[in-house]
Scaffold this motif. Structure first.
Motif, PDB file in Angstrom:
ATOM      1  N   PRO A  44       0.842  -1.201   0.000  1.00  0.00           N
ATOM      2  CA  PRO A  44       0.000   0.000   0.000  1.00  0.00           C
ATOM      3  C   PRO A  44       0.876   1.250   0.000  1.00  0.00           C
ATOM      4  CG  PRO A  44      -0.635  -1.499   1.771  1.00  0.00           C
ATOM      5  CD  PRO A  44       0.615  -2.036   1.158  1.00  0.00           C
ATOM      6  N   GLY A  45       0.338   2.340  -0.534  1.00  0.00           N
ATOM      7  CA  GLY A  45       1.097   3.573  -0.619  1.00  0.00           C
ATOM      8  C   GLY A  45       1.567   4.078   0.739  1.00  0.00           C
ATOM      9  N   ALA A  46       0.737   3.929   1.781  1.00  0.00           N
ATOM     10  CA  ALA A  46       1.108   4.382   3.128  1.00  0.00           C
ATOM     11  C   ALA A  46       2.276   3.564   3.675  1.00  0.00           C
ATOM     12  CB  ALA A  46      -0.090   4.288   4.058  1.00  0.00           C
ATOM     13  N   GLU A  47       2.296   2.280   3.397  1.00  0.00           N
ATOM     14  CA  GLU A  47       3.407   1.433   3.859  1.00  0.00           C
ATOM     15  C   GLU A  47       4.704   1.825   3.149  1.00  0.00           C
ATOM     16  OE1 GLU A  47       4.790  -3.238   3.732  1.00  0.00           O
ATOM     17  OE2 GLU A  47       2.655  -2.772   3.589  1.00  0.00           O
ATOM     18  N   TRP A  48       4.617   2.143   1.870  1.00  0.00           N
ATOM     19  CA  TRP A  48       5.805   2.592   1.133  1.00  0.00           C
ATOM     20  C   TRP A  48       6.351   3.888   1.728  1.00  0.00           C
ATOM     21  CZ3 TRP A  48       6.318   7.163  -1.627  1.00  0.00           C
ATOM     22  CH2 TRP A  48       7.527   7.292  -2.319  1.00  0.00           C
ATOM     23  N   LEU A  49       5.442   4.801   2.074  1.00  0.00           N
ATOM     24  CA  LEU A  49       5.858   6.064   2.668  1.00  0.00           C
ATOM     25  C   LEU A  49       6.528   5.829   4.024  1.00  0.00           C
ATOM     26  CD1 LEU A  49       5.874   9.078   2.180  1.00  0.00           C
ATOM     27  CD2 LEU A  49       3.667   9.217   3.329  1.00  0.00           C
ATOM     28  N   GLU A  50       6.021   4.885   4.798  1.00  0.00           N
ATOM     29  CA  GLU A  50       6.628   4.536   6.086  1.00  0.00           C
ATOM     30  C   GLU A  50       8.035   3.973   5.886  1.00  0.00           C
ATOM     31  OE1 GLU A  50       5.975   1.315   9.678  1.00  0.00           O
ATOM     32  OE2 GLU A  50       4.293   1.796   8.375  1.00  0.00           O
ATOM     33  N   LEU A  51       8.205   3.097   4.905  1.00  0.00           N
ATOM     34  CA  LEU A  51       9.532   2.535   4.630  1.00  0.00           C
ATOM     35  C   LEU A  51      10.508   3.613   4.159  1.00  0.00           C
ATOM     36  CD1 LEU A  51       8.557  -0.805   2.861  1.00  0.00           C
ATOM     37  CD2 LEU A  51       9.511  -0.518   5.155  1.00  0.00           C
ATOM     38  N   LEU A  52      10.005   4.549   3.379  1.00  0.00           N
ATOM     39  CA  LEU A  52      10.840   5.644   2.909  1.00  0.00           C
ATOM     40  C   LEU A  52      11.296   6.519   4.079  1.00  0.00           C
ATOM     41  CD1 LEU A  52      12.006   7.272   0.508  1.00  0.00           C
ATOM     42  CD2 LEU A  52       9.883   8.577   0.546  1.00  0.00           C
ATOM     43  N   CYS A  53      10.399   6.796   5.017  1.00  0.00           N
ATOM     44  CA  CYS A  53      10.730   7.654   6.162  1.00  0.00           C
ATOM     45  C   CYS A  53      11.764   7.022   7.084  1.00  0.00           C
ATOM     46  CB  CYS A  53       9.469   7.984   6.946  1.00  0.00           C
ATOM     47  SG  CYS A  53       8.384   9.122   6.059  1.00  0.00           S
ATOM     48  N   LYS A  54      11.893   5.708   7.071  1.00  0.00           N
ATOM     49  CA  LYS A  54      12.907   5.046   7.906  1.00  0.00           C
ATOM     50  C   LYS A  54      14.321   5.384   7.449  1.00  0.00           C
ATOM     51  CE  LYS A  54      10.152   1.144   9.417  1.00  0.00           C
ATOM     52  NZ  LYS A  54       9.988  -0.313   9.392  1.00  0.00           N
ATOM     53  N   HIS A  55      14.474   5.800   6.202  1.00  0.00           N
ATOM     54  CA  HIS A  55      15.792   6.135   5.677  1.00  0.00           C
ATOM     55  C   HIS A  55      16.203   7.567   5.971  1.00  0.00           C
ATOM     56  CE1 HIS A  55      16.487   2.444   3.439  1.00  0.00           C
ATOM     57  NE2 HIS A  55      15.189   2.445   3.219  1.00  0.00           N
ATOM     58  N   ILE A  56      15.306   8.357   6.527  1.00  0.00           N
ATOM     59  CA  ILE A  56      15.615   9.751   6.835  1.00  0.00           C
ATOM     60  C   ILE A  56      16.284   9.795   8.199  1.00  0.00           C
ATOM     61  CG2 ILE A  56      14.652  12.043   7.222  1.00  0.00           C
ATOM     62  CD1 ILE A  56      12.350  11.205   5.359  1.00  0.00           C
ATOM     63  N   PRO A  57      17.496  10.344   8.298  1.00  0.00           N
ATOM     64  CA  PRO A  57      18.182  10.387   9.591  1.00  0.00           C
ATOM     65  C   PRO A  57      17.498  11.361  10.548  1.00  0.00           C
ATOM     66  CG  PRO A  57      19.441  11.557   7.939  1.00  0.00           C
ATOM     67  CD  PRO A  57      18.291  10.917   7.225  1.00  0.00           C
ATOM     68  N   ASP A  58      17.729  11.139  11.854  1.00  0.00           N
ATOM     69  CA  ASP A  58      17.186  12.040  12.865  1.00  0.00           C
ATOM     70  C   ASP A  58      17.829  13.413  12.745  1.00  0.00           C
ATOM     71  OD1 ASP A  58      15.565  10.067  13.917  1.00  0.00           O
ATOM     72  OD2 ASP A  58      17.128   9.356  15.286  1.00  0.00           O
ATOM     73  N   ARG A  59      17.261  14.363  13.434  1.00  0.00           N
ATOM     74  CA  ARG A  59      17.787  15.721  13.408  1.00  0.00           C
ATOM     75  C   ARG A  59      19.207  15.730  13.954  1.00  0.00           C
ATOM     76  NH1 ARG A  59      14.725  21.063  15.671  1.00  0.00           N
ATOM     77  NH2 ARG A  59      16.158  22.526  14.721  1.00  0.00           N
TER      78      ARG A  59
END
Length: 112
Positions: A44-59
């Protein structure tokens, strides 16, 4: 804002993705996966977005990945290859240097 910068510089190939708006699913095609025995992933598109956000480093955390020529493995292999090629030489004799043998020059007036 940070998510938008990652969307602009996509961490994955956009040509390999297909979105179906009728079902809201995303199909990502890749190389053959040994464990799954297939070359695509449907989610699902929401799951893809969640997986993508895991690659964004913390502040304040930098995520730098070196691939190809600059990766640790490639640098290590080049270093080992250079060490294997370099001939082992004996240390040079401890002969006095030319500057050490020459007498000191007199100081000029007004300097130093």
């Amino acid at each position: 804002m940070k998510l938008a910068s990652y969307m602009i510089r996509a961490p994955m190939s956009l040509e390999k993705m297909t979105y179906d708006p009728a079902t809201g699913t995303l199909i990502y095609r890749s190389k053959m996966h040994a464990g799954l025995k297939r070359n695509f992933q449907v989610m699902p598109g929401a799951e893809w977005l969640e997986l993508l956000c895991k690659h964004i480093p913390d502040r304040y955390e930098h995520l730098v990945r070196y691939v190809g020529w600059y990766s640790n493995r490639a640098r290590s292999e080049r270093s080992k290859a250079l060490e294997a090629q370099a001939p082992v030489t004996e240390p040079a004799s401890q002969a006095p240097k030319a500057w050490a043998r020459s007498p000191p020059t007199p100081r000029q007036p007004g300097r130093g």
